[in-house]
Design a protein around this motif. Structure first.
Motif, mmCIF file in Angstrom:
data_model
loop_
_atom_site.group_PDB
_atom_site.id
_atom_site.type_symbol
_atom_site.label_atom_id
_atom_site.label_comp_id
_atom_site.label_asym_id
_atom_site.label_seq_id
_atom_site.Cartn_x
_atom_site.Cartn_y
_atom_site.Cartn_z
ATOM 1 N N SER A 176 -4.612 28.145 -22.300
ATOM 2 C CA SER A 176 -3.255 28.234 -21.757
ATOM 3 C C SER A 176 -2.230 28.419 -22.878
ATOM 4 N N GLU A 219 -2.768 29.660 -16.225
ATOM 5 C CA GLU A 219 -3.295 30.126 -14.938
ATOM 6 C C GLU A 219 -2.337 29.851 -13.778
ATOM 7 N N TYR A 223 -2.484 32.557 -10.829
ATOM 8 C CA TYR A 223 -3.798 32.428 -10.191
ATOM 9 C C TYR A 223 -3.770 32.694 -8.676
ATOM 10 N N ASN A 228 -8.462 35.233 -11.515
ATOM 11 C CA ASN A 228 -8.761 35.188 -12.946
ATOM 12 C C ASN A 228 -8.331 36.457 -13.689
ATOM 13 N N ARG A 230 -5.939 37.837 -15.444
ATOM 14 C CA ARG A 230 -4.712 37.697 -16.239
ATOM 15 C C ARG A 230 -4.144 39.056 -16.687
#
Ligand code: FE2
Length: 260
Positions: A176, A219, A223, A228, A230
Motif C-alpha cells: 500500500s 486497495e 478494489y 486486483n 490496480r
C-alpha cells in the motif's frame, strides 16, 4: 381622501413586511447581509485560524458520484467517510495534549521521525487523502497548460512519457502507498512513491520534495470497482486529474522556493 391614503400606506407597509419576511426566510435579510469589509474580515479570521493550526476535516470538494465512471460513488463514499475520517480522528487523538496541537502540519512532517508511529501513519493519512481529493474533479483530465506543461515536457520529453513514469510508480509500489509528482529544492520535477501513509514532506522520505500531484494506490482506493487490477484504476485516474489545481500548486511551490 384620507381613507384612500391610509389604505395605500397599509398596502405598501404590508408589501415591505412580506418582502422582509421572505428575505429572512431565505437567509437574505438586508439587515443581516455582511458588508464587503465584513466578508474580508471573515476571510482574515479563517486565515488566522489556519495559522493557529486548527486541524479540520475538510469537506469532499465534489459529490460522491462526481468521478464516475472512473472512480465509483461507493468507493469515494467509503474512502472519504470511513478511511479518511478514521485517519483524521486517529491523528487528533495521537496529538492530543502534545506540542503538535499547535504546530503546522509541515513542521510535524519535517520532524516525523521524532514522533510515535501513530502520528506518522495518521498525520500522513489525513494530509495525503486531502491532497488526493483536491487534485481530482469531474470532467477533468487532458493535460496541464502553462509553466507546468513546459516543465513536464522539459523533464520527461513528452506528456505521455511523464504519464507512463508516474503510472509505473503507482503500479510498482509494493503493498500500500502513494505515487507522487513533486519538485525538489532546486525546483526540478521528480516522480516517486511512498509506502503506507508516508509522503515526500516527511523527514524519513527516501527523496524529499514539495508534492504537486498524488494518487492513492491502497486497495481501498479501487478494489470495489477494479478488484486486483490496480493498473486499470491508474489508467482511469488520468481522466479525473484536476490540472488547474496541480498547476497552481506548482506556481506556489516555485514561489516558496524563491522566498528561501
Ligand atoms: Fe486511501
Amino acid at each position: 381622501m384620507f381613507k384612500i391614503i391610509l389604505v395605500i400606506g397599509l398596502v405598501i407597509c404590508g408589501f415591505i413586511g412580506l418582502q422582509h419576511a421572505f428575505m429572512v426566510y431565505a437567509g437574505g435579510s438586508p439587515q443581516i447581509q455582511p458588508k464587503k469589509n465584513q466578508i474580508n474580515s471573515s476571510f482574515k479570521n479563517q486565515h488566522t485560524m489556519k495559522t493557529q493550526n486548527k486541524f479540520e476535516f475538510p469537506p469532499l470538494p465534489y459529490a460522491y458520484d462526481a468521478l464516475e465512471p472512473f472512480i465509483d460513488k461507493q468507493t469515494v463514499e467509503i474512502h472519504y467517510n470511513k478511511h479518511h475520517k478514521a485517519y483524521y480522528d486517529n491523528f487528533m487523538n495521537a496529538i492530543k495534549g502534545t506540542e503538535m496541537e499547535s504546530m503546522m502540519i509541515g513542521d510535524i512532517f519535517r520532524n516525523i521521525s521524532k514522533y510515535p508511529a501513530a502520528v506518522r501513519n495518521n498525520s500522513g493519512g489525513y494530509f495525503n487523502h486531502t491532497f488526493y481529493w483536491e487534485n481530482m474533479k469531474a470532467h477533468a483530465g487532458g493535460m496541464p497548460a502553462g509553466k507546468l506543461s513546459e516543465a513536464i515536457i522539459d523533464t520527461y520529453s513528452s506528456f505521455d512519457e511523464f504519464k507512463k513514469q508516474f503510472s509505473d510508480a503507482g503500479k510498482t509500489r509494493f503493498g500500500s502507498g502513494w505515487a507522487w509528482l513533486c519538485i525538489d529544492d532546486k525546483g526540478k520535477l521528480f516522480i516517486c512513491s511512498t509506502p503506507n501513509q508516508d509522503n515526500p514532506l516527511m523527514d524519513i522520505a527516501e527523496k524529499k520534495g514539495i508534492p504537486l500531484l498524488t494518487i492513492d494506490v491502497w486497495e481501498h482506493a479501487y478494489y470495489l470497482k477494479y478488484q486486483n487490477k490496480r493498473p486499470d484504476y491508474i489508467d482511469a485516474f488520468w481522466n479525473v486529474v484536476n490540472w488547474d489545481v496541480v498547476a497552481s500548486r506548482y506556481e506556489n511551490a516555485l514561489k516558496s522556493l524563491s522566498l528561501k
